[in-house]
Scaffold this motif. Structure first.
Motif, PDB file in Angstrom:
ATOM      1  N   LEU A 177     -12.257  -4.250  -9.736  1.00  0.00           N
ATOM      2  CA  LEU A 177     -12.418  -5.065 -10.934  1.00  0.00           C
ATOM      3  C   LEU A 177     -11.184  -5.920 -11.186  1.00  0.00           C
ATOM      4  O   LEU A 177     -11.296  -7.079 -11.594  1.00  0.00           O
ATOM      5  N   LEU A 178     -10.016  -5.374 -10.937  1.00  0.00           N
ATOM      6  CA  LEU A 178      -8.778  -6.124 -11.132  1.00  0.00           C
ATOM      7  C   LEU A 178      -8.626  -7.237 -10.101  1.00  0.00           C
ATOM      8  O   LEU A 178      -8.149  -8.328 -10.413  1.00  0.00           O
ATOM      9  N   ALA A 179      -9.035  -6.951  -8.869  1.00  0.00           N
ATOM     10  CA  ALA A 179      -8.875  -7.916  -7.784  1.00  0.00           C
ATOM     11  C   ALA A 179     -10.030  -8.897  -7.692  1.00  0.00           C
ATOM     12  O   ALA A 179      -9.889  -9.975  -7.087  1.00  0.00           O
ATOM     13  N   GLY A 180     -11.176  -8.538  -8.268  1.00  0.00           N
ATOM     14  CA  GLY A 180     -12.355  -9.377  -8.149  1.00  0.00           C
ATOM     15  C   GLY A 180     -12.955  -9.374  -6.762  1.00  0.00           C
ATOM     16  O   GLY A 180     -13.615 -10.341  -6.353  1.00  0.00           O
ATOM     17  N   SER A 181     -12.748  -8.292  -6.030  1.00  0.00           N
ATOM     18  CA  SER A 181     -13.278  -8.198  -4.666  1.00  0.00           C
ATOM     19  C   SER A 181     -13.404  -6.731  -4.271  1.00  0.00           C
ATOM     20  O   SER A 181     -12.813  -5.847  -4.897  1.00  0.00           O
ATOM     21  N   LEU A 182     -14.171  -6.470  -3.218  1.00  0.00           N
ATOM     22  CA  LEU A 182     -14.328  -5.123  -2.709  1.00  0.00           C
ATOM     23  C   LEU A 182     -13.025  -4.635  -2.083  1.00  0.00           C
ATOM     24  O   LEU A 182     -12.250  -5.428  -1.536  1.00  0.00           O
ATOM     25  N   ILE A 183     -12.802  -3.335  -2.131  1.00  0.00           N
ATOM     26  CA  ILE A 183     -11.595  -2.726  -1.576  1.00  0.00           C
ATOM     27  C   ILE A 183     -11.957  -1.956  -0.306  1.00  0.00           C
ATOM     28  O   ILE A 183     -12.876  -1.131  -0.312  1.00  0.00           O
ATOM     29  N   ASP A 184     -11.255  -2.236   0.768  1.00  0.00           N
ATOM     30  CA  ASP A 184     -11.420  -1.510   2.037  1.00  0.00           C
ATOM     31  C   ASP A 184     -10.581  -0.237   1.945  1.00  0.00           C
ATOM     32  O   ASP A 184      -9.369  -0.256   2.179  1.00  0.00           O
ATOM     33  N   ARG A 185     -11.213   0.883   1.598  1.00  0.00           N
ATOM     34  CA  ARG A 185     -10.469   2.121   1.360  1.00  0.00           C
ATOM     35  C   ARG A 185      -9.730   2.622   2.605  1.00  0.00           C
ATOM     36  O   ARG A 185      -8.559   3.002   2.511  1.00  0.00           O
ATOM     37  N   PRO A 186     -10.359   2.665   3.790  1.00  0.00           N
ATOM     38  CA  PRO A 186      -9.596   3.117   4.967  1.00  0.00           C
ATOM     39  C   PRO A 186      -8.373   2.251   5.254  1.00  0.00           C
ATOM     40  O   PRO A 186      -7.301   2.770   5.565  1.00  0.00           O
ATOM     41  N   LYS A 187      -8.518   0.940   5.134  1.00  0.00           N
ATOM     42  CA  LYS A 187      -7.381   0.054   5.385  1.00  0.00           C
ATOM     43  C   LYS A 187      -6.281   0.285   4.351  1.00  0.00           C
ATOM     44  O   LYS A 187      -5.085   0.334   4.698  1.00  0.00           O
ATOM     45  N   LEU A 188      -6.675   0.424   3.091  1.00  0.00           N
ATOM     46  CA  LEU A 188      -5.691   0.670   2.039  1.00  0.00           C
ATOM     47  C   LEU A 188      -5.005   2.005   2.260  1.00  0.00           C
ATOM     48  O   LEU A 188      -3.776   2.125   2.087  1.00  0.00           O
ATOM     49  N   ALA A 189      -5.757   3.029   2.666  1.00  0.00           N
ATOM     50  CA  ALA A 189      -5.166   4.345   2.924  1.00  0.00           C
ATOM     51  C   ALA A 189      -4.116   4.247   4.025  1.00  0.00           C
ATOM     52  O   ALA A 189      -3.034   4.851   3.921  1.00  0.00           O
ATOM     53  N   ARG A 190      -4.413   3.525   5.087  1.00  0.00           N
ATOM     54  CA  ARG A 190      -3.452   3.379   6.183  1.00  0.00           C
ATOM     55  C   ARG A 190      -2.169   2.704   5.700  1.00  0.00           C
ATOM     56  O   ARG A 190      -1.060   3.129   6.048  1.00  0.00           O
ATOM     57  N   THR A 191      -2.330   1.653   4.897  1.00  0.00           N
ATOM     58  CA  THR A 191      -1.150   0.936   4.410  1.00  0.00           C
ATOM     59  C   THR A 191      -0.316   1.823   3.500  1.00  0.00           C
ATOM     60  O   THR A 191       0.919   1.834   3.577  1.00  0.00           O
ATOM     61  N   ILE A 192      -0.974   2.579   2.624  1.00  0.00           N
ATOM     62  CA  ILE A 192      -0.239   3.493   1.745  1.00  0.00           C
ATOM     63  C   ILE A 192       0.542   4.510   2.565  1.00  0.00           C
ATOM     64  O   ILE A 192       1.721   4.783   2.299  1.00  0.00           O
ATOM     65  N   LEU A 193      -0.098   5.082   3.586  1.00  0.00           N
ATOM     66  CA  LEU A 193       0.574   6.096   4.396  1.00  0.00           C
ATOM     67  C   LEU A 193       1.749   5.511   5.171  1.00  0.00           C
ATOM     68  O   LEU A 193       2.805   6.148   5.280  1.00  0.00           O
ATOM     69  N   HIS A 194       1.592   4.325   5.712  1.00  0.00           N
ATOM     70  CA  HIS A 194       2.726   3.690   6.396  1.00  0.00           C
ATOM     71  C   HIS A 194       3.878   3.452   5.423  1.00  0.00           C
ATOM     72  O   HIS A 194       5.045   3.716   5.742  1.00  0.00           O
ATOM     73  N   ASN A 195       3.555   2.955   4.231  1.00  0.00           N
ATOM     74  CA  ASN A 195       4.606   2.724   3.235  1.00  0.00           C
ATOM     75  C   ASN A 195       5.251   4.042   2.805  1.00  0.00           C
ATOM     76  O   ASN A 195       6.477   4.117   2.619  1.00  0.00           O
ATOM     77  N   PHE A 196       4.417   5.070   2.631  1.00  0.00           N
ATOM     78  CA  PHE A 196       4.938   6.359   2.174  1.00  0.00           C
ATOM     79  C   PHE A 196       5.849   6.984   3.225  1.00  0.00           C
ATOM     80  O   PHE A 196       6.848   7.633   2.878  1.00  0.00           O
ATOM     81  N   GLU A 197       5.541   6.794   4.488  1.00  0.00           N
ATOM     82  CA  GLU A 197       6.433   7.274   5.551  1.00  0.00           C
ATOM     83  C   GLU A 197       7.834   6.715   5.337  1.00  0.00           C
ATOM     84  O   GLU A 197       8.831   7.450   5.428  1.00  0.00           O
ATOM     85  N   ASN A 198       7.925   5.439   5.026  1.00  0.00           N
ATOM     86  CA  ASN A 198       9.238   4.814   4.828  1.00  0.00           C
ATOM     87  C   ASN A 198       9.903   5.310   3.554  1.00  0.00           C
ATOM     88  O   ASN A 198      11.108   5.629   3.558  1.00  0.00           O
ATOM     89  N   GLU A 199       9.138   5.375   2.457  1.00  0.00           N
ATOM     90  CA  GLU A 199       9.730   5.798   1.185  1.00  0.00           C
ATOM     91  C   GLU A 199      10.189   7.253   1.243  1.00  0.00           C
ATOM     92  O   GLU A 199      11.266   7.595   0.735  1.00  0.00           O
ATOM     93  N   TYR A 200       9.386   8.119   1.842  1.00  0.00           N
ATOM     94  CA  TYR A 200       9.740   9.537   1.926  1.00  0.00           C
ATOM     95  C   TYR A 200      10.929   9.740   2.864  1.00  0.00           C
ATOM     96  O   TYR A 200      11.856  10.508   2.541  1.00  0.00           O
ATOM     97  N   SER A 201      10.937   9.062   4.007  1.00  0.00           N
ATOM     98  CA  SER A 201      12.072   9.170   4.929  1.00  0.00           C
ATOM     99  C   SER A 201      13.362   8.713   4.256  1.00  0.00           C
ATOM    100  O   SER A 201      14.411   9.347   4.407  1.00  0.00           O
ATOM    101  N   ASP A 202      13.277   7.614   3.502  1.00  0.00           N
ATOM    102  CA  ASP A 202      14.463   7.112   2.801  1.00  0.00           C
ATOM    103  C   ASP A 202      14.920   8.097   1.731  1.00  0.00           C
ATOM    104  O   ASP A 202      16.126   8.281   1.516  1.00  0.00           O
ATOM    105  N   LEU A 203      13.967   8.738   1.045  1.00  0.00           N
ATOM    106  CA  LEU A 203      14.313   9.692  -0.007  1.00  0.00           C
ATOM    107  C   LEU A 203      15.167  10.831   0.527  1.00  0.00           C
ATOM    108  O   LEU A 203      16.057  11.339  -0.175  1.00  0.00           O
ATOM    109  N   LEU A 204      14.928  11.245   1.757  1.00  0.00           N
ATOM    110  CA  LEU A 204      15.645  12.382   2.336  1.00  0.00           C
ATOM    111  C   LEU A 204      17.037  12.005   2.833  1.00  0.00           C
ATOM    112  O   LEU A 204      17.808  12.889   3.230  1.00  0.00           O
TER     113      LEU A 204
END
Length: 278
Positions: A177-204
């Motif tokens: 609703l915010l984007a005005g378009s359909l969301i590709d959940r698998p693609k978004l999940a992959r991007t979140i996990l890649h980003n989280f790998e970096n954020e979590y590694s940096d946190l340590l």
């Protein structure tokens, strides 16, 4: 039961990402796996949770396929993350998700302390909170001999509501609703996990906590606002009001109260007060 399994995500610790159509709770399942020797990097995603949980035992529900419900099992190296800082893993996932959502949809989410992702509300009606919730994050830990043995961080992210249920119009919304378009959940999940790998590694890393806190302050929708804090009533102080002025070294919220003193809040529900310019 399994409906999808990602390939091992190259360059990350997430080598077993399993997607199921239905499960009681992704967090509960990974916590049980952790107790039985499950390895770091296990990821569980579900189309439907029948017993999803939020903070303080609240129920998290969403119709099948309308949310990205994902939990991640981590085992921080010994002495790399103090128990008092475990909640910063919530923050790391929040920042990773904000960046992934911005990249995919141009929607800019903010972090409502301690664990919600929100957008400013366009409403100005009685009962309006000033924000609409898009996601909630819950981190749970297993402690052994005073150290984190395992940690499970889970998130429910509203992605495909099509329309907001009338009872939630002043409370929540969804990315489609915010984007005005359909969301590709698998693609978004992959991007979140890649980003989280970096954020979590940096946190340590040695300077990781302060680096993450700076990102948190930048994305915070709470710091700078007048707030009403609902504390644990068993401690004798049911609420306090003031301005949220900072996050301390473990991510706790610092309040400049209306009585002129500063209080640090570790566990509470925070209400953003209206008619207050940031």
């Amino acid at each position: 039961m399994e409906s999808h399994k990602f390939d091992a995500m190259e360059g990350t610790r997430f080598q077993n990402v399993v997607w199921v159509p239905e499960i009681p709770s992704t967090n509960t399942s990974l916590l049980e796996l952790a107790r039985n020797g499950g390895q770091e990097g296990e990821v569980l995603i579900a189309d439907l949770q029948t017993q999803g949980r939020g903070r303080r035992g609240r129920v998290w529900t969403a119709p099948p396929g309308t949310s990205l419900m994902m939990s991640i099992l981590l085992r921080p190296p010994s002495h790399s993350l103090p128990v008092r800082s475990a909640s910063l893993v919530t923050s790391a996932l929040a920042v990773a998700t904000i960046n992934a959502v911005s990249e995919a949809t141009k929607v800019e989410l903010g972090i409502k302390w301690p664990n919600d992702l929100v957008v400013d509300s366009p409403n100005d009606a009685p009962g309006d909170l000033g924000y609409l919730k898009v996601a909630g994050i819950l981190t749970e830990t297993l402690i052994v001999d005073g150290e984190i043995s395992a940690l499970v961080v889970g998130m429910g992210l509203n992605t495909g509501w099509e329309r907001v249920p009338p009872e939630l119009e002043l409370v929540a919304t969804s990315l489609d609703l915010l984007a005005g378009s359909l969301i590709d959940r698998p693609k978004l999940a992959r991007t979140i996990l890649h980003n989280f790998e970096n954020e979590y590694s940096d946190l340590l890393q040695p300077s990781g906590i302060e680096t993450l806190l700076e990102k948190m302050r930048r994305h915070s929708s709470t710091v700078g606002r007048r707030v009403r804090v609902h504390l644990d009533q068993s401690k004798g102080t049911p609420t306090l009001e003031g301005r949220a002025v900072d996050l301390n070294e473990t991510g706790q919220l610092v309040i400049q109260t209306d009585h002129g003193d500063r209080q640090t809040v570790s566990v509470a529900d925070v209400e953003h007060l209206r008619l207050d310019a940031r």
